[in-house]
Design an enzyme around this catalytic site. Structure first.
Site, PDB file in Angstrom:
ATOM      1  N   ARG A 116       0.811  -1.229   0.000  1.00 58.28           N
ATOM      2  CA  ARG A 116       0.000   0.000   0.000  1.00 58.28           C
ATOM      3  C   ARG A 116       0.844   1.278   0.000  1.00 58.28           C
ATOM      4  NH1 ARG A 116      -2.645  -3.231   3.762  1.00 58.28           N
ATOM      5  NH2 ARG A 116      -4.466  -4.254   2.885  1.00 58.28           N
ATOM      6  N   LYS A 138       3.093  11.577 -10.764  1.00 51.65           N
ATOM      7  CA  LYS A 138       2.238  10.776 -11.647  1.00 51.65           C
ATOM      8  C   LYS A 138       2.959   9.478 -11.969  1.00 51.65           C
ATOM      9  CE  LYS A 138      -0.515  14.095 -14.281  1.00 51.65           C
ATOM     10  NZ  LYS A 138      -0.755  14.656 -15.621  1.00 51.65           N
ATOM     11  N   GLU A 180       9.233  19.048 -23.902  1.00 50.38           N
ATOM     12  CA  GLU A 180       8.541  19.458 -22.665  1.00 50.38           C
ATOM     13  C   GLU A 180       9.103  20.795 -22.155  1.00 50.38           C
ATOM     14  OE1 GLU A 180       5.921  17.892 -22.024  1.00 50.38           O
ATOM     15  OE2 GLU A 180       6.178  15.835 -22.757  1.00 50.38           O
ATOM     16  N   LYS A 219       7.699  23.483 -12.664  1.00 47.10           N
ATOM     17  CA  LYS A 219       6.741  22.378 -12.512  1.00 47.10           C
ATOM     18  C   LYS A 219       6.380  22.190 -11.037  1.00 47.10           C
ATOM     19  CE  LYS A 219       5.223  17.849 -13.658  1.00 47.10           C
ATOM     20  NZ  LYS A 219       5.337  16.580 -14.329  1.00 47.10           N
ATOM     21  N   GLU A 229      -4.205  17.378 -10.371  1.00 47.32           N
ATOM     22  CA  GLU A 229      -4.703  17.837 -11.674  1.00 47.32           C
ATOM     23  C   GLU A 229      -6.202  18.141 -11.666  1.00 47.32           C
ATOM     24  OE1 GLU A 229      -2.691  16.135 -15.161  1.00 47.32           O
ATOM     25  OE2 GLU A 229      -4.600  16.294 -16.216  1.00 47.32           O
ATOM     26  N   ARG A 233      -3.052  22.211 -13.154  1.00 45.47           N
ATOM     27  CA  ARG A 233      -2.042  21.299 -13.727  1.00 45.47           C
ATOM     28  C   ARG A 233      -2.371  20.903 -15.164  1.00 45.47           C
ATOM     29  NH1 ARG A 233       0.923  16.236 -10.538  1.00 45.47           N
ATOM     30  NH2 ARG A 233       2.228  15.578 -12.300  1.00 45.47           N
ATOM     31  N   ASN A 237      -0.784  20.148 -20.270  1.00 40.30           N
ATOM     32  CA  ASN A 237      -1.182  19.406 -21.486  1.00 40.30           C
ATOM     33  C   ASN A 237      -1.031  20.255 -22.736  1.00 40.30           C
ATOM     34  OD1 ASN A 237      -1.881  17.171 -19.985  1.00 40.30           O
ATOM     35  ND2 ASN A 237      -3.974  17.886 -19.649  1.00 40.30           N
ATOM     36  N   HIS A 240      -0.350  18.973 -26.271  1.00 43.85           N
ATOM     37  CA  HIS A 240      -0.350  17.505 -26.215  1.00 43.85           C
ATOM     38  C   HIS A 240      -1.488  16.846 -26.989  1.00 43.85           C
ATOM     39  CE1 HIS A 240       2.940  17.797 -23.477  1.00 43.85           C
ATOM     40  NE2 HIS A 240       2.930  16.512 -23.206  1.00 43.85           N
ATOM     41  N   HIS A 244      -0.552  13.999 -29.484  1.00 43.98           N
ATOM     42  CA  HIS A 244      -1.070  12.624 -29.429  1.00 43.98           C
ATOM     43  C   HIS A 244      -1.718  12.226 -30.741  1.00 43.98           C
ATOM     44  CE1 HIS A 244      -1.170  12.773 -24.774  1.00 43.98           C
ATOM     45  NE2 HIS A 244      -0.045  12.274 -25.223  1.00 43.98           N
ATOM     46  N   HIS A 255       8.107  11.134 -28.281  1.00 45.97           N
ATOM     47  CA  HIS A 255       6.982  11.887 -27.718  1.00 45.97           C
ATOM     48  C   HIS A 255       7.280  13.392 -27.717  1.00 45.97           C
ATOM     49  CE1 HIS A 255       3.683  12.998 -25.139  1.00 45.97           C
ATOM     50  NE2 HIS A 255       4.526  13.556 -24.287  1.00 45.97           N
TER      51      HIS A 255
HETATM   52  P1  NAD Z   1      12.557   6.379 -21.690  1.00 47.74           P
HETATM   53  O1  NAD Z   1      12.476   6.140 -20.260  1.00 47.74           O
HETATM   54  O2  NAD Z   1      12.056   5.330 -22.623  1.00 47.74           O
HETATM   55  O3  NAD Z   1      14.081   6.692 -22.063  1.00 47.74           O
HETATM   56  C1  NAD Z   1      14.424   6.908 -23.417  1.00 47.74           C
HETATM   57  C2  NAD Z   1      15.612   6.019 -23.834  1.00 47.74           C
HETATM   58  O4  NAD Z   1      16.787   6.591 -23.281  1.00 47.74           O
HETATM   59  C3  NAD Z   1      15.521   4.591 -23.309  1.00 47.74           C
HETATM   60  O5  NAD Z   1      15.995   3.748 -24.322  1.00 47.74           O
HETATM   61  C4  NAD Z   1      16.506   4.589 -22.141  1.00 47.74           C
HETATM   62  O6  NAD Z   1      17.066   3.326 -21.922  1.00 47.74           O
HETATM   63  C5  NAD Z   1      17.541   5.576 -22.603  1.00 47.74           C
HETATM   64  N1  NAD Z   1      18.295   6.273 -21.557  1.00 47.74           N
HETATM   65  C6  NAD Z   1      17.829   6.698 -20.364  1.00 47.74           C
HETATM   66  N2  NAD Z   1      18.790   7.404 -19.730  1.00 47.74           N
HETATM   67  C7  NAD Z   1      19.869   7.413 -20.537  1.00 47.74           C
HETATM   68  C8  NAD Z   1      21.174   8.001 -20.452  1.00 47.74           C
HETATM   69  N3  NAD Z   1      21.525   8.758 -19.421  1.00 47.74           N
HETATM   70  N4  NAD Z   1      22.037   7.785 -21.470  1.00 47.74           N
HETATM   71  C9  NAD Z   1      21.659   7.065 -22.563  1.00 47.74           C
HETATM   72  N5  NAD Z   1      20.453   6.502 -22.717  1.00 47.74           N
HETATM   73  C10 NAD Z   1      19.568   6.685 -21.708  1.00 47.74           C
HETATM   74  O7  NAD Z   1      11.818   7.717 -22.143  1.00 47.74           O
HETATM   75  P2  NAD Z   1      11.711   9.174 -21.490  1.00 47.74           P
HETATM   76  O8  NAD Z   1      11.637  10.090 -22.648  1.00 47.74           O
HETATM   77  O9  NAD Z   1      12.698   9.419 -20.430  1.00 47.74           O
HETATM   78  O10 NAD Z   1      10.273   9.112 -20.788  1.00 47.74           O
HETATM   79  C11 NAD Z   1       9.109   8.892 -21.545  1.00 47.74           C
HETATM   80  C12 NAD Z   1       8.051   8.326 -20.625  1.00 47.74           C
HETATM   81  O11 NAD Z   1       7.770   9.270 -19.609  1.00 47.74           O
HETATM   82  C13 NAD Z   1       6.734   8.025 -21.334  1.00 47.74           C
HETATM   83  O12 NAD Z   1       6.282   6.750 -20.942  1.00 47.74           O
HETATM   84  C14 NAD Z   1       5.804   9.104 -20.817  1.00 47.74           C
HETATM   85  O13 NAD Z   1       4.458   8.670 -20.761  1.00 47.74           O
HETATM   86  C15 NAD Z   1       6.368   9.343 -19.441  1.00 47.74           C
HETATM   87  N6  NAD Z   1       6.043  10.654 -18.890  1.00 47.74           N
HETATM   88  C16 NAD Z   1       5.556  10.698 -17.626  1.00 47.74           C
HETATM   89  C17 NAD Z   1       5.274  11.912 -17.040  1.00 47.74           C
HETATM   90  C18 NAD Z   1       4.802  11.958 -15.618  1.00 47.74           C
HETATM   91  O14 NAD Z   1       4.409  13.028 -15.156  1.00 47.74           O
HETATM   92  N7  NAD Z   1       4.859  10.859 -14.897  1.00 47.74           N
HETATM   93  C19 NAD Z   1       5.489  13.106 -17.748  1.00 47.74           C
HETATM   94  C20 NAD Z   1       5.995  13.021 -19.036  1.00 47.74           C
HETATM   95  C21 NAD Z   1       6.279  11.792 -19.602  1.00 47.74           C
HETATM   96  N1  GLY Z   2       3.522  15.874 -17.559  1.00 51.70           N
HETATM   97  C1  GLY Z   2       2.327  16.478 -17.156  1.00 51.70           C
HETATM   98  C2  GLY Z   2       2.094  16.416 -15.691  1.00 51.70           C
HETATM   99  O1  GLY Z   2       2.941  16.002 -14.943  1.00 51.70           O
HETATM  100  O2  GLY Z   2       1.061  16.796 -15.242  1.00 51.70           O
END
Ligand code: NAD
Ligand code: GLY
Length: 352
Positions: A116, A138, A180, A219, A229, A233, A237, A240, A244, A255
């Site tokens: 939990r 998130k 972003e 942020k 949100e 918040r 978006n 976005h 999308h 992305h």
């Molecule tokens: P990711 O985690 O897939 O990383 C991108 C690539 O970079 C992967 O292949 C990873 O192995 C590689 N990598 C990571 N660190 C590295 C480094 N230091 N050197 C070399 N390679 C490295 O993608 P991302 O762009 O970091 O994140 C995208 C994800 O985040 C999506 O799933 C999206 O939905 C999510 N997201 C979440 C929020 C939130 O608020 N929680 C906000 C925006 C995006």
């Molecule tokens: N990436 C959008 C949020 O965190 O709300």
């Protein structure tokens, strides 16, 4: 070194620290507060940083997932939870997520669910994860073909953002984070000005190290005001919906690249509805500087129709957009599906 604190409505506190040598100088000390910690990463990050992490942290259980969005699934989540259970993790122990947004989202959800809720420490290694996904609590996995369909809010205890991780980041991943960052710039004049002043340095490591704390500060302010949100918040978006639309249709770009394209298109939609034209020109120039050039886009009409079907976006044949409007100002627009499709097709034609 910069620190930020977020306390949300349920008094969960999250602290964010930006500094170098996180693994060697900070994380080990933090983990001394726990009986046991468990580390979660992906195979790419672990290949690059696993040896350093183990040297810094000593004997720690580790689970790695395959890298990439396609593995942000309930199956990966369950495998991680099994590994945590096998390691005998208890309620007062903690999970460390070392990786990009995918690792952070899956690990954050595992930490929220396990017994939990246990403490989660985010060590984001991509630009996107440092400026956006690791901050704000998130967490999610993709489910039934829908991104982030299953998740909860669970604030990380700590976020440790170290710019040294950018040294190994491919340019494409930097561009992804810039998506972003430019979005934040559309909402925050200080970030906008910094981006404009450094338009020819957007990929320089020194510039990225400086821009991360500015983005986290922005942020964190939003999350402090509206962690779940309920209203404000939603401004995050911006761009976005259209991002999308194209992302759903053709997943060739990252992305963040779609966010830059979405912001460019939505600036145009805003211009036609009273947005400040001179400012929107400048914002679009920033989008193009981060993108390099506008990539070839798939069929705009089909993309718009797909966006209107996205269960999370719409209802009643209408679509909601958070568009840039003027310096530091955004607007929520609700358009009919037909009107949105006409706009996307028009703008696509104008830029091709
Ligand atoms: P990711 O985690 O897939 O990383 C991108 C690539 O970079 C992967 O292949 C990873 O192995 C590689 N990598 C990571 N660190 C590295 C480094 N230091 N050197 C070399 N390679 C490295 O993608 P991302 O762009 O970091 O994140 C995208 C994800 O985040 C999506 O799933 C999206 O939905 C999510 N997201 C979440 C929020 C939130 O608020 N929680 C906000 C925006 C995006
Ligand atoms: N990436 C959008 C949020 O965190 O709300």
């Amino acid at each position: 070194m910069r620190t930020f604190t977020i306390t949300d409505e349920s008094s969960e506190t999250s602290r964010i620290l930006c500094r170098r040598d996180i693994l060697e100088r900070v994380l080990g000390e933090t983990l001394k507060n726990y009986r046991q910690a468990f580390l979660f990463s992906d195979e790419t990050v672990w290949r690059l940083y696993g040896t350093r992490a183990l040297r810094a942290l000593g004997n720690i259980g580790v689970f790695t997932m395959k890298a990439g969005e396609e593995h942000k699934t309930p199956e990966t989540l369950l495998s991680l939870l099994s590994a945590m259970a096998e390691a005998g993790l208890h309620r007062n122990d903690c999970l460390v997520c070392l990786g990009g947004g995918v690792v952070g989202d899956v690990g954050g959800l595992a930490a929220a669910l396990y017994m939990r809720g246990i403490d989660c420490i985010q060590v984001p290694t991509t630009l996107l994860a440092q400026v956006d996904s690791s901050v704000g609590g998130k967490t999610a996995v993709d489910f039934c073909g829908i991104k982030n369909l299953v998740g909860v809010f669970h604030q990380p205890k700590w976020v440790y953002a170290d710019p040294a991780f950018f040294a190994t980041l491919p340019a494409r991943e930097v561009r992804c984070g810039l998506g972003e960052i430019v979005k934040h710039g559309a909402l925050c004049p200080e970030i906008f000005d910094t981006l404009e002043q450094n338009r020819d340095k957007l990929f320089d490591l020194a510039f990225l190290a400086d821009i991360v704390p500015l983005n986290i500060a922005f942020k964190a302010d939003i999350v402090r005001a509206d962690a779940k949100e309920g209203g404000l918040r939603k401004c995050l978006n911006l761009g976005h919906t259209t991002a999308h639309a194209f992302e759903l249709l053709d997943g060739r770009l990252s992305h963040g690249e779609y966010v830059l394209i979405g912001t460019y298109f939505e600036a145009e939609i805003s211009r036609a509805r009273g947005g400040d034209g001179a400012y929107l020109d400048r914002l679009q120039r920033l989008c193009l500087a981060a993108l390099g050039e506008m990539p070839a886009l798939p069929d705009a009409a089909q993309a718009a129709r797909l966006a209107c079907l996205d269960k999370k976006n719409t209802g009643r044949g209408r679509i909601v957009l958070t568009v840039p409007f003027a310096r530091g100002e955004y607007r929520l627009l609700e358009l009919g599906a037909d009107e949105y499709e006409r706009e996307i097709v028009r703008i696509g034609r104008e830029i091709s």
